[in-house]
Write an enzyme that holds these catalytic residues in place. Structure first.
Site, PDB file in Angstrom:
ATOM      1  CE  LYS A   8      35.382  -1.152  30.038  1.00 53.33           C
ATOM      2  NZ  LYS A   8      36.467  -1.644  29.176  1.00 53.33           N
TER       3      LYS A   8
HETATM    4  P1  NAD Z   1      31.600  -0.663  19.357  1.00 48.75           P
HETATM    5  O1  NAD Z   1      30.441  -0.003  19.991  1.00 48.75           O
HETATM    6  O2  NAD Z   1      32.500   0.135  18.498  1.00 48.75           O
HETATM    7  O3  NAD Z   1      31.104  -1.916  18.472  1.00 48.75           O
HETATM    8  C1  NAD Z   1      30.315  -2.938  19.003  1.00 48.75           C
HETATM    9  C2  NAD Z   1      29.834  -3.840  17.878  1.00 48.75           C
HETATM   10  O4  NAD Z   1      29.131  -4.944  18.458  1.00 48.75           O
HETATM   11  C3  NAD Z   1      28.860  -3.163  16.908  1.00 48.75           C
HETATM   12  O5  NAD Z   1      29.121  -3.641  15.600  1.00 48.75           O
HETATM   13  C4  NAD Z   1      27.489  -3.666  17.396  1.00 48.75           C
HETATM   14  O6  NAD Z   1      26.521  -3.686  16.378  1.00 48.75           O
HETATM   15  C5  NAD Z   1      27.842  -5.073  17.831  1.00 48.75           C
HETATM   16  N1  NAD Z   1      26.893  -5.628  18.799  1.00 48.75           N
HETATM   17  C6  NAD Z   1      26.286  -4.979  19.833  1.00 48.75           C
HETATM   18  N2  NAD Z   1      25.475  -5.815  20.502  1.00 48.75           N
HETATM   19  C7  NAD Z   1      25.593  -7.031  19.910  1.00 48.75           C
HETATM   20  C8  NAD Z   1      25.009  -8.301  20.127  1.00 48.75           C
HETATM   21  N3  NAD Z   1      24.119  -8.491  21.099  1.00 48.75           N
HETATM   22  N4  NAD Z   1      25.360  -9.334  19.309  1.00 48.75           N
HETATM   23  C9  NAD Z   1      26.232  -9.154  18.308  1.00 48.75           C
HETATM   24  N5  NAD Z   1      26.813  -7.952  18.030  1.00 48.75           N
HETATM   25  C10 NAD Z   1      26.492  -6.919  18.820  1.00 48.75           C
HETATM   26  O7  NAD Z   1      32.404  -1.351  20.560  1.00 48.75           O
HETATM   27  P2  NAD Z   1      33.956  -1.752  20.593  1.00 48.75           P
HETATM   28  O8  NAD Z   1      34.716  -0.625  21.132  1.00 48.75           O
HETATM   29  O9  NAD Z   1      34.333  -2.371  19.280  1.00 48.75           O
HETATM   30  O10 NAD Z   1      33.933  -2.875  21.732  1.00 48.75           O
HETATM   31  C11 NAD Z   1      33.560  -4.221  21.453  1.00 48.75           C
HETATM   32  C12 NAD Z   1      34.064  -5.123  22.573  1.00 48.75           C
HETATM   33  O11 NAD Z   1      35.493  -5.001  22.679  1.00 48.75           O
HETATM   34  C13 NAD Z   1      33.523  -4.801  23.967  1.00 48.75           C
HETATM   35  O12 NAD Z   1      33.403  -5.998  24.689  1.00 48.75           O
HETATM   36  C14 NAD Z   1      34.631  -3.953  24.576  1.00 48.75           C
HETATM   37  O13 NAD Z   1      34.633  -3.969  25.992  1.00 48.75           O
HETATM   38  C15 NAD Z   1      35.854  -4.657  24.010  1.00 48.75           C
HETATM   39  N6  NAD Z   1      37.067  -3.827  23.988  1.00 48.75           N
HETATM   40  C16 NAD Z   1      37.095  -2.631  23.326  1.00 48.75           C
HETATM   41  C17 NAD Z   1      38.281  -1.892  23.307  1.00 48.75           C
HETATM   42  C18 NAD Z   1      38.404  -0.596  22.531  1.00 48.75           C
HETATM   43  O14 NAD Z   1      39.532  -0.086  22.427  1.00 48.75           O
HETATM   44  N7  NAD Z   1      37.345  -0.061  21.963  1.00 48.75           N
HETATM   45  C19 NAD Z   1      39.415  -2.365  23.982  1.00 48.75           C
HETATM   46  C20 NAD Z   1      39.355  -3.596  24.633  1.00 48.75           C
HETATM   47  C21 NAD Z   1      38.181  -4.330  24.619  1.00 48.75           C
END
Ligand code: NAD
Length: 415
Positions: free
Chosen positions: A108
């Site tokens: 990561k």
């Molecule tokens: P992103 O940046 O696209 O979206 C994040 C969202 O969370 C946004 O809507 C933001 O406004 C919101 N957010 C941020 N801080 C917050 C808070 N304190 N309280 C509530 N909402 C909040 O990110 P993503 O890619 O959707 O990732 C989200 C989660 O999923 C992370 O934990 C990431 O590690 C996990 N994840 C992502 C992927 C991927 O393919 N993108 C894969 C596996 C896991």
């Protein structure tokens, strides 16, 4: 390791690891190698701002384990992307890739920055500088980054370009690229799609209705796509939230209209089709399913008892602390753990990497079909293990993952 109310993110992952290693009596020497990251690179990331100022940020690339294949895991831009957090996320990737049985390890990366105020040109310069700084430790058979919080397909496009200028054309160095640069159809939606696939499998096991009410925290890549796909499947999304607030509509939010609103306004707020409520309300609403898809540790000792959902599907990584997890188990809440629920992303990243290696492109329907088949199979393997041993899904997921990685480690003779 003893369960404590306050545990750092990496300690929390290792708490689950230890429990799983105890179940199968993994030897001490194997445990030591599996708990410790193989390498941690800390880099300085200077950024020349559009106004001529120079800011300096700190970035990381943590490589946790590669006994089953190249390190694999996203890159996030976030103020809280400090080393312990990145370590935890890297180790979760090791267990996640093992559960869905793709030939990758876990890694990561991240930069400790709030990217929201940056212009596009600043984001590009930041990404290119970070890529140069980590370019000697990444590569399509070495360590393959992907998007995570606040990074996306465009970010991956810049990384491919910068890395290829140093090492020659290398589309397979990252996944989650734009399709025009060798990305895979279906990758953008894959993590959210995987969440909904595992959610629907869990609903069957729990004899819950096939159409349920859902609250989603986070409306970015994971939460946004999970909400869209769940809406398409006839589920009712009653709440959507980000760090500024919750949108609630008991009859179900019109998700396509909300997506249109976000495309225009770049925020969920100001949407007329739902009532505005405080940010944390999303976690304690009377819904069938809670889908946290934002940051880590949002469900903790103080609020776990207030959760009313019968099923939690962890779209985010480590959204539930171990202490809260124990409370949820006691309450009879079923949790589909992060290392299973959100593995659709890395599964489709694997498909993208395979297409890159072969210089070949699959149709979107083929990608999605393979994703469904393999996510359903991974869920069933974890569920069967949980039933056989009488343990929760998270514990079963860790038992399966640790056994697979320990076997590979021992066979390679790394001990
Ligand atoms: P992103 O940046 O696209 O979206 C994040 C969202 O969370 C946004 O809507 C933001 O406004 C919101 N957010 C941020 N801080 C917050 C808070 N304190 N309280 C509530 N909402 C909040 O990110 P993503 O890619 O959707 O990732 C989200 C989660 O999923 C992370 O934990 C990431 O590690 C996990 N994840 C992502 C992927 C991927 O393919 N993108 C894969 C596996 C896991």
């Amino acid at each position: 390791m003893e369960l404590r109310e306050q545990m750092g993110p990496f300690e929390a992952v290792n708490y689950y690891f230890e429990k799983a290693a105890d179940v199968d009596a993994v030897p001490e020497s194997t445990r030591a190698i599996l708990q410790t990251p193989a390498s941690e690179l800390r880099v300085e990331v200077p950024l020349k701002r559009d106004n001529g100022d120079l800011d300096v940020y700190i970035g990381y690339r943590v490589q946790h384990d590669n006994s089953r294949g190249p390190y694999k895991g996203g890159i996030r831009y976030h103020p809280e992307a400090e080393v312990d957090e990145v370590r935890a996320l890297a180790s979760l990737m090791t267990w996640k890739t093992a559960i869905v049985d793709v030939p990758f390890g876990g890694g990561k990366g991240g930069i400790q920055i709030d990217p929201l105020p940056l212009s596009n040109a600043e984001k590009e310069r930041l990404t290119r500088t970070y890529t140069r700084a980590i370019s000697r430790v990444i590569g399509d058979h070495l360590d393959i980054p992907a998007p995570d919080m606040n990074t996306n397909a465009q970010t991956m496009g810049w990384i491919v370009d910068e890395y290829s200028q140093i090492h020659g054309y290398s589309p397979g160095v990252v996944t989650g690229k734009p399709v025009a640069l060798g990305g895979s159809y279906g990758r953008e939606q894959a993590t959210g799609r995987g969440c909904i696939i595992t959610m629907e499998e869990a609903l069957k096991d729990l004899s819950m209705p096939t159409e349920v009410s859902i609250a989603v925290q986070g409306f970015g890549n994971v939460g946004g796509w999970a909400a869209r796909l769940a809406h398409d499947h006839g589920h009712k999304i009653v709440a959507v939230a980000d760090h500024q607030g919750t949108l609630y509509h008991e009859a179900g939010i019109d998700i396509p209209a909300l997506v249109e609103h976000v495309a225009k306004e770049r925020t969920i707020h100001g949407f007329s089709g739902a009532e505005a409520r405080p940010a944390d309300d999303v976690l304690s609403l009377p819904v069938d399913v809670l889908l946290p898809a934002a940051i880590g540790e949002v469900i903790h000792a103080e609020n776990a008892d207030a959760v009313q959902a019968k099923l939690i599907v962890e779209g985010a990584n480590h959204p539930v602390t171990p202490w809260a997890d124990a409370i949820l188990v006691d309450k009879g809440v079923t949790v589909v753990p992060d290392i299973l629920a959100n593995a659709g992303g890395v599964m489709t990243s694997y498909f993208e990497w395979v297409q890159n290696i072969q210089q070949f492109r699959w149709e979107e329907a083929e990608v999605n079909e393979r994703l469904v088949k393999r996510m359903v199979a991974a869920y069933a393997t974890v569920r069967d293990l949980a039933r056989d041993r009488g343990i929760p899904l998270r514990e079963a997921a860790f038992v399966l993952a640790v056994a697979r990685v320990a076997e590979a480690t021992e066979l390679r003779g790394l001990i």
